[in-house]
Design a protein around this motif. Structure first.
Motif, PDB file in Angstrom:
ATOM      1  N   THR A  23     -10.298 -44.169 -34.149  1.00 18.40           N
ATOM      2  CA  THR A  23     -10.500 -42.721 -34.279  1.00 18.40           C
ATOM      3  C   THR A  23     -11.853 -42.305 -33.724  1.00 18.40           C
ATOM      4  OG1 THR A  23      -9.123 -42.742 -36.270  1.00 18.40           O
ATOM      5  CG2 THR A  23     -10.510 -40.816 -35.909  1.00 18.40           C
ATOM      6  N   LEU A  60     -12.419 -39.805 -30.612  1.00 25.53           N
ATOM      7  CA  LEU A  60     -13.145 -38.566 -30.904  1.00 25.53           C
ATOM      8  C   LEU A  60     -14.356 -38.399 -29.994  1.00 25.53           C
ATOM      9  CD1 LEU A  60     -13.229 -36.170 -32.930  1.00 25.53           C
ATOM     10  CD2 LEU A  60     -14.780 -37.548 -34.314  1.00 25.53           C
ATOM     11  N   CYS A  83      -7.967 -35.246 -28.091  1.00 27.96           N
ATOM     12  CA  CYS A  83      -9.304 -34.743 -28.416  1.00 27.96           C
ATOM     13  C   CYS A  83      -9.935 -34.024 -27.216  1.00 27.96           C
ATOM     14  CB  CYS A  83     -10.199 -35.886 -28.877  1.00 27.96           C
ATOM     15  SG  CYS A  83      -9.708 -36.632 -30.452  1.00 27.96           S
ATOM     16  N   ILE A 110     -17.251 -28.140 -31.868  1.00 28.33           N
ATOM     17  CA  ILE A 110     -16.846 -29.449 -32.384  1.00 28.33           C
ATOM     18  C   ILE A 110     -15.982 -29.351 -33.635  1.00 28.33           C
ATOM     19  CG2 ILE A 110     -18.793 -29.796 -33.940  1.00 28.33           C
ATOM     20  CD1 ILE A 110     -17.240 -32.371 -31.511  1.00 28.33           C
ATOM     21  N   LEU A 158     -13.253 -32.181 -34.958  1.00 30.42           N
ATOM     22  CA  LEU A 158     -13.459 -33.014 -36.148  1.00 30.42           C
ATOM     23  C   LEU A 158     -12.226 -32.963 -37.059  1.00 30.42           C
ATOM     24  CD1 LEU A 158     -17.171 -32.209 -37.062  1.00 30.42           C
ATOM     25  CD2 LEU A 158     -16.262 -34.222 -35.889  1.00 30.42           C
ATOM     26  N   GLY A 196      -9.788 -35.117 -35.535  1.00 29.89           N
ATOM     27  CA  GLY A 196     -10.143 -36.522 -35.756  1.00 29.89           C
ATOM     28  C   GLY A 196      -9.722 -37.009 -37.123  1.00 29.89           C
ATOM     29  N   ALA A 197      -9.847 -36.144 -38.145  1.00 34.92           N
ATOM     30  CA  ALA A 197      -9.378 -36.528 -39.481  1.00 34.92           C
ATOM     31  C   ALA A 197      -7.872 -36.740 -39.496  1.00 34.92           C
ATOM     32  CB  ALA A 197      -9.779 -35.456 -40.495  1.00 34.92           C
TER      33      ALA A 197
END
Length: 303
Positions: free
Chosen positions: A117, A121, A184, A224, A228, A231-232
């Motif tokens: 991850t 990211l 991403c 960002i 983020l 990304g989670a």
């Protein structure tokens, strides 16, 4: 005049009129003015998800706090024991405690998922930042490469990289992380395209700030956030991808435990020892669901 009219007239005289507001003064807010709201308490689903992730994190950091059994110790007399008070998850074909193996298998599984991850990211955010801010040739080259990556199924791309890099936790993390770069990068590019036309970015560039300062101090912090949150969400996907590759035999080497390899080792005994595959699979599913629920909360959804 009647007594009622005299009383109303007296009230108007006794009550002074409100002084007129000066010109340019802000208008008074009505009853529906905005008020500060305290953050809502997490709902039951989010609270359970956070509690489960905390338990999984404890298994990664301090596995001895959850089980004292040795994950590699064999006990032939107790092989294929059903779940009981002595062995909550039962035992495997060699008499090893399955709960201990699941707890100790959380470390390599989640470590590979976290590295994958993080790779997707960071690399995706940098590529999206460059493509969205500079546009033209960098944008064309980067986004065409992203389109090529997206045209290949993630598992197929991961297997192709595994064939080049070899098996192991680090190799699995690199393979899964490479497959997550494209999503991403696309999200970051869309956010940068929105932010780069903002007034504060134009003012920062016109005031003589260096390009590096504009990117790091103005564009990146304001772009960002959605990345983020993605990304989670990608963390749960990475857990599934890492477990799938481990199931195929590309993860850690036996006899070290890992979630995917534990599920794979019990597939031949599914009819007679259902717990070997079912219980590690339930742990994987609950972890992915909990990670996705927390990701939804970070993305701004409700309870």
């Amino acid at each position: 005049m009647s007594e009622l009219e005299l009383r109303e007239a007296g009230d108007r005289i006794a009550t002074p009129a409100a002084p007129p507001e000066p010109v340019g003064a802000p208008a008074r807010r009505g009853r529906h003015r905005l008020r500060w709201r305290a953050p809502r308490r997490p709902g039951p689903a989010l609270a359970l998800s956070l509690a489960w992730l905390a338990l999984v994190l404890l298994a990664v950091l301090v596995p001895a706090a959850l089980t004292s059994a040795d994950p590699l110790a064999t006990e032939p007399a107790a092989k294929l024991s059903v779940p009981s008070a002595d062995h909550l998850f039962g035992t495997d074909q060699l008499g090893r405690d399955l709960l201990s193996r699941v707890v100790h298998g959380a470390d390599p599984s989640l470590r590979a998922a976290f590295l994958a991850t993080l790779l997707g990211l960071v690399a995706g955010a940098l590529l999206g930042l460059v493509a969205g801010f500079f546009r033209r040739l960098p944008d064309t080259i980067i986004m065409r490469a992203v389109d090529v990556i997206l045209s290949i199924p993630n598992m197929l791309a991961s297997l192709a990289l595994i064939a080049l890099l070899g098996s192991g936790t680090a190799q699995v993390a690199l393979a899964v992380g490479f497959a997550g770069i494209a999503n991403c990068a696309r999200v970051m590019r869309a956010e940068v395209l929105r932010v780069r036309e903002s007034v504060f970015v134009e003012a920062a560039r016109a005031s003589g700030n260096t390009l590096r300062r504009v990117l790091l101090r103005h564009v990146l912090p304001n772009s960002i956030g959605p990345v983020l949150a993605l990304g989670a969400l990608q963390f749960g996907v990475s857990i599934l991808a890492v477990s799938s590759l481990s199931f195929l035999g590309y993860g850690v080497r036996p006899p070290d435990p890992e979630w995917g390899s534990l599920i794979s080792s019990g597939r031949d005994s599914l009819a007679t020892a259902w717990w070997l595959t079912t219980l590690p699979g339930v742990v994987v599913v609950l972890t992915v669901l909990a990670a996705n629920r927390v990701a939804r909360a970070l993305g701004g959804e409700g309870r």
